[in-house]
Design an enzyme around this catalytic site. Structure first.
Site, short mmCIF file in Angstrom:
data_model
loop_
_atom_site.label_atom_id
_atom_site.label_comp_id
_atom_site.label_asym_id
_atom_site.label_seq_id
_atom_site.Cartn_x
_atom_site.Cartn_y
_atom_site.Cartn_z
N ASP A 1 -14.72 3.46 8.04
CA ASP A 1 -14.01 3.66 7.50
C ASP A 1 -14.28 4.77 6.45
O ASP A 1 -14.07 6.08 6.87
CB ASP A 1 -12.08 3.03 6.64
N SER B 1 -7.44 3.88 9.35
CA SER B 1 -8.25 4.60 8.93
C SER B 1 -7.27 3.42 7.40
O SER B 1 -7.83 2.47 6.33
CB SER B 1 -8.38 5.60 7.87
N LYS C 1 -8.66 -0.82 6.26
CA LYS C 1 -8.74 -1.77 4.87
C LYS C 1 -8.03 -2.75 4.28
O LYS C 1 -7.63 -3.45 3.63
CB LYS C 1 -8.71 -0.29 3.80
N ARG D 1 -14.16 12.81 8.49
CA ARG D 1 -12.59 13.90 9.26
C ARG D 1 -12.69 14.86 8.48
O ARG D 1 -11.73 15.45 8.83
CB ARG D 1 -11.94 12.81 9.32
N HIS E 1 0.76 -1.67 0.36
CA HIS E 1 0.14 -0.10 0.54
C HIS E 1 0.77 1.27 0.13
O HIS E 1 1.38 1.50 1.02
CB HIS E 1 -0.70 0.08 0.86
N1 URA Z 1 -5.80 7.49 3.38
C1 URA Z 1 -6.54 6.29 3.83
O1 URA Z 1 -7.47 5.50 3.06
N2 URA Z 1 -7.50 7.14 5.07
C2 URA Z 1 -6.29 8.22 5.39
O2 URA Z 1 -6.92 7.99 6.70
C3 URA Z 1 -5.44 9.18 4.88
C4 URA Z 1 -4.97 8.97 3.60
#
Ligand code: URA
Length: 439
Positions: free
Chosen positions: A161, A183, A187, A168, A82
């Protein structure tokens, strides 16, 4: 239990229990806890932080708020990767076939462009015919047959999320390391891999603008993964300058294929080799130096490129474009961005370059926007390069009516100097459960 008390606990610096976090996330996803209470709690986290065990539990609870992908039908160690986002960041297109060519299965879900940063799925779809929405059965079958599939996120991963991120965004709580870490990692945990390599970018084109913040974020994400039973490593990579020279969807596919053919840009090739080597280490393929040699070898013998072609072919892509780039959809027009003076490029704000490429049509300004796969920028001069007045710094591709706005955006982040700026590393540090190794 009352959400009011949980907000007060976090406001006063308390550490939340699993039961409390579960109550809060379940209630928020189900609509029993309203946005205003969740906002207040997230602001309390912003100001008070979270302990390492607390954030690891929050992430696990968030991951379980949606589908948990079960990759057990695929044999062997599954390694995910990622990136926290960048401009010209096309490493996934290079390293996933490299790692697969070394015998490690890649079952990867990737994202689309977000803001000024690009996304792998948009890039893949610039190869005509490519399908990125495979059903689970076809996805698993392809990975078992050819060792690799990269698809868009399917199902509903980390539902909490999605809701929390949107909140947010409008409550000034995006830039909070525990909230960013939970966050991203919620995932990644839900996507089901055994091991995860994180590419935490740093600099003007990245989410994290400083190396120290990037290391802090990487440490927290590595810790969250490890506490949830995943093998983890992170590299802190430079995003003060775009990676390689091409920005835009088909342009980035072309540049990635050049790396796979063994004639890629030096910076991009080096970062890809380091990322691939670290993924191979996580898959138990050997030491870092052995894994780097393996990654190099599959580029040199052409097998990584063959794997890449097979992946696109299986997903319906017209792989002739990967050999003959003139078969890609062509841009309507081009524009040369000329240097206004002699000197060195002192700074070239990478977020502004990314935003310029979005204005050209390479990314979306609203969710509904269509992408122009041929739009983008080819950089001829990057930070630290010498330029002469009137020389081309970059070529823009897209529709002619986008050029003026993109030029203004690009130039607003460009400064010259008669001095050459200091060189910066491509990779600043490696973070594992054992600690931080700085380069
Ligand atoms: N990418 C995400 O998936 N979440 C965040 O909070 C920042 C970048």
């Amino acid at each position: 239990m009352r959400m009011y008390d949980l907000i007060a606990k976090k406001r006063d610096g308390g550490e939340m229990t699993r039961e409390e976090l579960q109550f809060m996330i379940d209630g928020y996803v189900a609509g029993r806890i309203p946005d205003y209470q969740m906002s207040a709690w997230m602001m309390a986290v912003y100001l008070r932080g979270m302990t390492a065990p607390e954030v690891a539990i929050l992430t696990d609870v968030m991951a379980h708020s949606g589908d948990m992908v079960d990759l057990s039908a695929i044999e062997g160690i599954k390694v995910d990767k990622h990136s926290t986002g960048g401009v010209g960041d096309k490493t996934t297109l290079v390293i996933t076939p490299v790692v697969a060519a070394c015998g490690v299965k890649i079952a990867k879900m990737s994202g689309r462009g977000l803001g000024h940063t690009g996304g792998t799925i948009d890039k893949m779809e610039s190869v005509p015919g490519t399908r990125t929405a495979l059903g689970q059965e076809e996805f698993f079958r392809q990975v078992n047959q050819i060792g690799i599939s990269v698809i868009g996120q399917s199902g509903e991963l980390a539902v909490a999320d999605k809701k929390m991120y949107a909140l947010r965004d409008v409550t000034a709580t995006v830039g909070c390391i525990p909230l960013i870490a939970s966050s991203i990692m919620s995932k990644k945990l839900a996507a089901g891999s055994d091991a995860i390599l994180l590419d935490v970018t740093t600099g003007t084109g990245a989410f994290m603008k400083t190396v120290e913040d990037s290391i802090q974020l990487a440490r927290m994400m590595v810790d969250i993964g490890a506490r949830n039973g995943r093998r983890m490593a992170a590299l802190i990579t430079d995003m003060d300058t775009p990676l390689g020279r091409n920005i835009g969807n088909s342009l980035e596919v072309i540049e990635s294929m050049e790396v796979l053919k063994g004639r890629g840009e030096a910076d991009l090739t080096e970062v890809c080799l380091q990322l691939a080597a670290n993924m191979l280490v996580l898959a138990d393929k050997g030491s870092l130096s052995e894994c780097r040699a393996m990654a190099k070898a599959v580029i040199e013998d052409g097998s990584a490129f063959e794997v890449c072609k097979q992946m696109f072919a299986c997903q319906g892509g017209d792989v002739r474009v990967l050999e003959d780039y003139s078969l890609f959809a062509q841009p309507e027009a081009s524009f040369e961005l000329l240097a206004e003076q002699d000197g060195y490029i002192w700074a070239n704000d990478t977020e502004k370059i990314g935003s310029a490429s979005v204005l050209l049509g390479a990314g979306r300004m609203t969710k509904e926007d269509a992408i122009d796969p041929a739009a983008g920028i080819v950089l001829h001069k990057k930070t630290g390069d010498a330029v002469k007045q009137g020389e081309s710094i970059a070529t823009f591709y897209g529709k002619p009516d986008t050029f003026a706005a993109a030029e203004a955006m690009y130039r607003s982040g460009l400064t010259y100097s008669d001095k050459k700026p200091p060189e910066v590393p491509l990779v600043y540090a490696r973070v594992t459960a054992d600690g931080v190794e700085r380069f």
